[in-house]
Design a protein around this motif. Structure first.
Motif, PDB file in Angstrom:
ATOM      1  N   ILE A  73       0.861  -1.050   0.454  1.00 17.99           N
ATOM      2  CA  ILE A  73       0.150  -0.031  -0.291  1.00 17.99           C
ATOM      3  C   ILE A  73       0.798   1.562   0.200  1.00 17.99           C
ATOM      4  O   ILE A  73       1.321   2.182  -0.769  1.00 17.99           O
ATOM      5  N   LEU A  74       1.914   1.111   0.446  1.00 13.52           N
ATOM      6  CA  LEU A  74       2.807   2.597   1.085  1.00 13.52           C
ATOM      7  C   LEU A  74       3.668   2.327  -0.055  1.00 13.52           C
ATOM      8  O   LEU A  74       4.448   3.431  -0.626  1.00 13.52           O
ATOM      9  N   GLY A  75       3.555   1.667  -0.687  1.00 15.35           N
ATOM     10  CA  GLY A  75       4.429   1.519  -2.289  1.00 15.35           C
ATOM     11  C   GLY A  75       6.258   1.447  -1.707  1.00 15.35           C
ATOM     12  O   GLY A  75       7.257   1.362  -2.566  1.00 15.35           O
ATOM     13  N   LYS A  76       6.521   1.079  -1.167  1.00 16.31           N
ATOM     14  CA  LYS A  76       7.379   0.959  -0.501  1.00 16.31           C
ATOM     15  C   LYS A  76       7.986   0.618   1.196  1.00 16.31           C
ATOM     16  O   LYS A  76       7.833   0.476   1.896  1.00 16.31           O
ATOM     17  N   VAL A  77       9.662   0.005   0.876  1.00 18.75           N
ATOM     18  CA  VAL A  77       9.802  -0.477   2.434  1.00 18.75           C
ATOM     19  C   VAL A  77      11.185  -0.684   2.735  1.00 18.75           C
ATOM     20  O   VAL A  77      12.292   0.210   1.966  1.00 18.75           O
ATOM     21  N   GLU A  78      11.582  -0.656   4.248  1.00 16.20           N
ATOM     22  CA  GLU A  78      12.598  -0.566   4.799  1.00 16.20           C
ATOM     23  C   GLU A  78      13.549  -1.556   4.447  1.00 16.20           C
ATOM     24  O   GLU A  78      12.962  -2.426   5.117  1.00 16.20           O
ATOM     25  N   PHE A  79      15.153  -1.597   4.140  1.00 19.13           N
ATOM     26  CA  PHE A  79      15.748  -3.020   4.483  1.00 19.13           C
ATOM     27  C   PHE A  79      17.346  -2.700   4.360  1.00 19.13           C
ATOM     28  O   PHE A  79      17.633  -2.106   3.720  1.00 19.13           O
ATOM     29  N   PHE A  80      18.092  -2.998   5.354  1.00 19.97           N
ATOM     30  CA  PHE A  80      19.012  -2.532   5.891  1.00 19.97           C
ATOM     31  C   PHE A  80      20.149  -0.875   5.317  1.00 19.97           C
ATOM     32  O   PHE A  80      20.286  -0.757   4.480  1.00 19.97           O
ATOM     33  N   GLY A  81      18.898  -0.528   6.380  1.00 21.01           N
ATOM     34  CA  GLY A  81      19.113   1.269   5.976  1.00 21.01           C
ATOM     35  C   GLY A  81      19.279   1.753   4.879  1.00 21.01           C
ATOM     36  O   GLY A  81      19.084   2.919   4.193  1.00 21.01           O
ATOM     37  N   CYS A  82      18.117   1.098   3.545  1.00 25.61           N
ATOM     38  CA  CYS A  82      18.806   1.191   2.108  1.00 25.61           C
ATOM     39  C   CYS A  82      16.657   1.684   2.169  1.00 25.61           C
ATOM     40  O   CYS A  82      15.856   0.676   2.045  1.00 25.61           O
ATOM     41  N   THR A  83      15.848   2.711   0.920  1.00 24.33           N
ATOM     42  CA  THR A  83      14.436   2.353   1.681  1.00 24.33           C
ATOM     43  C   THR A  83      14.029   2.186  -0.230  1.00 24.33           C
ATOM     44  O   THR A  83      15.001   2.379  -1.329  1.00 24.33           O
ATOM     45  N   LEU A  84      13.119   0.974  -0.474  1.00 32.82           N
ATOM     46  CA  LEU A  84      13.147   0.148  -1.826  1.00 32.82           C
ATOM     47  C   LEU A  84      11.575   0.261  -2.460  1.00 32.82           C
ATOM     48  O   LEU A  84      10.746  -0.015  -0.701  1.00 32.82           O
ATOM     49  N   ALA A  85      11.735   0.715  -3.550  1.00 34.82           N
ATOM     50  CA  ALA A  85       9.718   0.603  -3.846  1.00 34.82           C
ATOM     51  C   ALA A  85       9.857  -1.047  -3.871  1.00 34.82           C
ATOM     52  O   ALA A  85      10.522  -1.950  -4.110  1.00 34.82           O
ATOM     53  N   VAL A  86       8.376  -0.787  -3.708  1.00 31.04           N
ATOM     54  CA  VAL A  86       7.929  -2.546  -4.185  1.00 31.04           C
ATOM     55  C   VAL A  86       6.251  -2.247  -4.648  1.00 31.04           C
ATOM     56  O   VAL A  86       6.138  -2.139  -3.999  1.00 31.04           O
ATOM     57  N   VAL A 121      21.483 -14.538  -7.381  1.00 29.30           N
ATOM     58  CA  VAL A 121      19.989 -15.585  -7.804  1.00 29.30           C
ATOM     59  C   VAL A 121      19.173 -14.683  -6.829  1.00 29.30           C
ATOM     60  O   VAL A 121      18.567 -15.112  -6.206  1.00 29.30           O
ATOM     61  N   GLY A 122      17.824 -14.536  -7.549  1.00 27.60           N
ATOM     62  CA  GLY A 122      17.087 -13.821  -7.520  1.00 27.60           C
ATOM     63  C   GLY A 122      16.704 -12.103  -6.348  1.00 27.60           C
ATOM     64  O   GLY A 122      16.871 -12.016  -5.932  1.00 27.60           O
ATOM     65  N   THR A 123      17.126 -12.187  -7.778  1.00 28.74           N
ATOM     66  CA  THR A 123      16.908 -10.112  -7.657  1.00 28.74           C
ATOM     67  C   THR A 123      16.070  -9.753  -7.245  1.00 28.74           C
ATOM     68  O   THR A 123      15.883  -9.113  -5.776  1.00 28.74           O
ATOM     69  N   GLY A 124      14.756 -10.064  -7.132  1.00 24.99           N
ATOM     70  CA  GLY A 124      13.300  -9.061  -6.609  1.00 24.99           C
ATOM     71  C   GLY A 124      13.593  -7.984  -6.405  1.00 24.99           C
ATOM     72  O   GLY A 124      14.106  -7.147  -6.848  1.00 24.99           O
ATOM     73  N   SER A 125      12.605  -7.443  -5.010  1.00 21.48           N
ATOM     74  CA  SER A 125      13.270  -5.912  -5.208  1.00 21.48           C
ATOM     75  C   SER A 125      14.593  -4.940  -5.158  1.00 21.48           C
ATOM     76  O   SER A 125      15.113  -3.740  -5.617  1.00 21.48           O
ATOM     77  N   GLY A 126      15.656  -6.161  -5.155  1.00 21.69           N
ATOM     78  CA  GLY A 126      17.203  -5.604  -5.686  1.00 21.69           C
ATOM     79  C   GLY A 126      17.584  -5.036  -4.110  1.00 21.69           C
ATOM     80  O   GLY A 126      18.989  -4.676  -3.907  1.00 21.69           O
ATOM     81  N   CYS A 127      17.165  -5.650  -2.721  1.00 18.82           N
ATOM     82  CA  CYS A 127      17.508  -5.074  -1.799  1.00 18.82           C
ATOM     83  C   CYS A 127      18.312  -5.981  -1.359  1.00 18.82           C
ATOM     84  O   CYS A 127      19.732  -5.028  -0.873  1.00 18.82           O
ATOM     85  N   ILE A 128      19.435  -7.036  -1.573  1.00 22.44           N
ATOM     86  CA  ILE A 128      20.345  -7.776  -0.978  1.00 22.44           C
ATOM     87  C   ILE A 128      21.694  -7.025  -1.549  1.00 22.44           C
ATOM     88  O   ILE A 128      22.358  -6.725  -1.158  1.00 22.44           O
ATOM     89  N   SER A 129      21.240  -7.133  -3.012  1.00 21.23           N
ATOM     90  CA  SER A 129      23.056  -6.414  -4.005  1.00 21.23           C
ATOM     91  C   SER A 129      22.467  -4.592  -3.163  1.00 21.23           C
ATOM     92  O   SER A 129      23.730  -4.346  -4.116  1.00 21.23           O
ATOM     93  N   ILE A 130      21.588  -4.497  -3.724  1.00 22.34           N
ATOM     94  CA  ILE A 130      21.377  -3.653  -2.989  1.00 22.34           C
ATOM     95  C   ILE A 130      22.182  -2.595  -1.945  1.00 22.34           C
ATOM     96  O   ILE A 130      23.197  -1.257  -1.393  1.00 22.34           O
ATOM     97  N   ALA A 131      21.838  -3.238  -0.839  1.00 22.38           N
ATOM     98  CA  ALA A 131      21.762  -2.780   0.298  1.00 22.38           C
ATOM     99  C   ALA A 131      23.218  -3.651   0.725  1.00 22.38           C
ATOM    100  O   ALA A 131      24.738  -2.993   0.712  1.00 22.38           O
TER     101      ALA A 131
END
Ligand code: SAM
Length: 286
Positions: A73-86, A121-131
């Motif tokens: 609903i918010l269209g975003k999430v916090e992950f490891f100090g990064c803001t990511l669109a979901v 393997v398995g990018t998704g929102s990009g959370c792992i690689s971006i963090a």
């Protein structure tokens, strides 16, 4: 409608639909809308919401009572100090996955590598690689990350997140690729993955909130949940390159994964538990 009225109506509505963490959900949404911190909402409780804020609030209640996760609903999430669109194409990153990132960062620190090469393997929102990219950037290290996902829409979202987080697309490359079809792994230092590991039978038992809203191909391999670990083990066992692997694993999968590794004559592995004491991360050293 005042902030206080919205708080009261929102919490009552979500509670009546048995939505978990009703107060937190309403407070987070209103805090986003008003720009006040959650802790400040009570302080400004008599303030009127604008007509547009009321409309958005009603829309939020409608979507949340239908089970749509707050993050979508918010269209975003916090992950490891990064803001990511979901959005509906990508999995909402989970706290367990932050622990996977922590482990890889710990390992990079110990390794003292000056140029770090990672394959995800398995990018998704990009959370792992971006963090990981942000961490490596902050340490002033050279790095190169390739992250693959089977879905074009996923790669699209991850690429936008990469840009929004100010990272260099020459250093982190998101690619559409079916990992299950790849024949060998390039020269890398780390293979990292949070693959779709839910067995088909277990997928059917998941909460409706997850099944109805999160992408199926992010969650299940449509088989026994072990497809990606088998592929990783096969690739490792026929690779001439030495690299470390870190994978998130599902509840109760440790023994089955051990057996896959043993079959492939891989001995240098260990499992790490998550904060709930569940075996959650597989580490393989070659
Ligand atoms: C559990 S999600 C992980 C997403 C993200 N890394 C995270 O931790 O939130 C798994 C991802 O694997 C992708 N995927 C599924 N099958 C794939 C395949 N055969 N090859 C590459 N990626 C695949 C899905 O599209 C999904 O984005």
């Amino acid at each position: 409608m005042t902030i206080n009225e919205a708080l009261e109506e929102g919490i009552e509505t979500l509670k009546s639909w048995n939505i978990d963490e009703a107060s937190a959900n309403v407070e987070i949404f209103l805090s986003e809308q008003t720009g006040y911190k959650r802790s400040q909402l009570k302080l400004y409780k008599s303030e009127q919401l604008t007509t547009q804020q009321v409309k958005k609030f009603e829309d939020f209640l409608k979507k949340r009572t239908m089970g749509m996760p707050l993050q979508y609903i918010l269209g975003k999430v916090e992950f490891f100090g990064c803001t990511l669109a979901v959005n509906k194409n990508v999995l909402i990153p989970r706290p367990e996955t932050e622990q996977l990132v922590e482990k890889v960062v710990e390992e990079i620190n110990i390794s003292q590598l000056k140029n770090v090469r990672i394959y995800e393997v398995g990018t998704g929102s990009g959370c792992i690689s971006i963090a990981l990219g942000k961490e490596l950037e902050s340490k002033g290290l050279k790095y190169n990350i390739i992250s693959v996902d089977i879905s074009e829409k996923v790669i699209d979202t991850a690429s936008k997140n990469l840009k929004a987080n100010g990272l260099d697309p020459k250093k982190i490359r998101f690619k559409v690729e079916d990992f299950l079809n790849i024949k060998e792994i390039d020269d890398i230092d780390y293979l990292v993955s949070n693959p779709p590991y839910i067995a088909l039978d277990d997928y059917e038992e998941l909460d409706e909130d997850v099944k109805d809203f999160e992408p199926r191909s992010s969650l299940t391999d449509e088989k026994d949940g072990l497809t990606f670990y088998r592929k990783i083990a096969e690739l490792i066992s026929c690779s001439n390159n030495r690299f470390k692997t870190f994978c998130e694993i599902g509840f109760g999968q440790k023994e089955a994964i051990e057996s896959i590794l043993n079959k492939n004559k891989i001995t240098g592995y260990k499992f790490h538990k998550d904060y709930n004491g569940i075996d959650r991360i597989l580490e393989i050293s070659l």
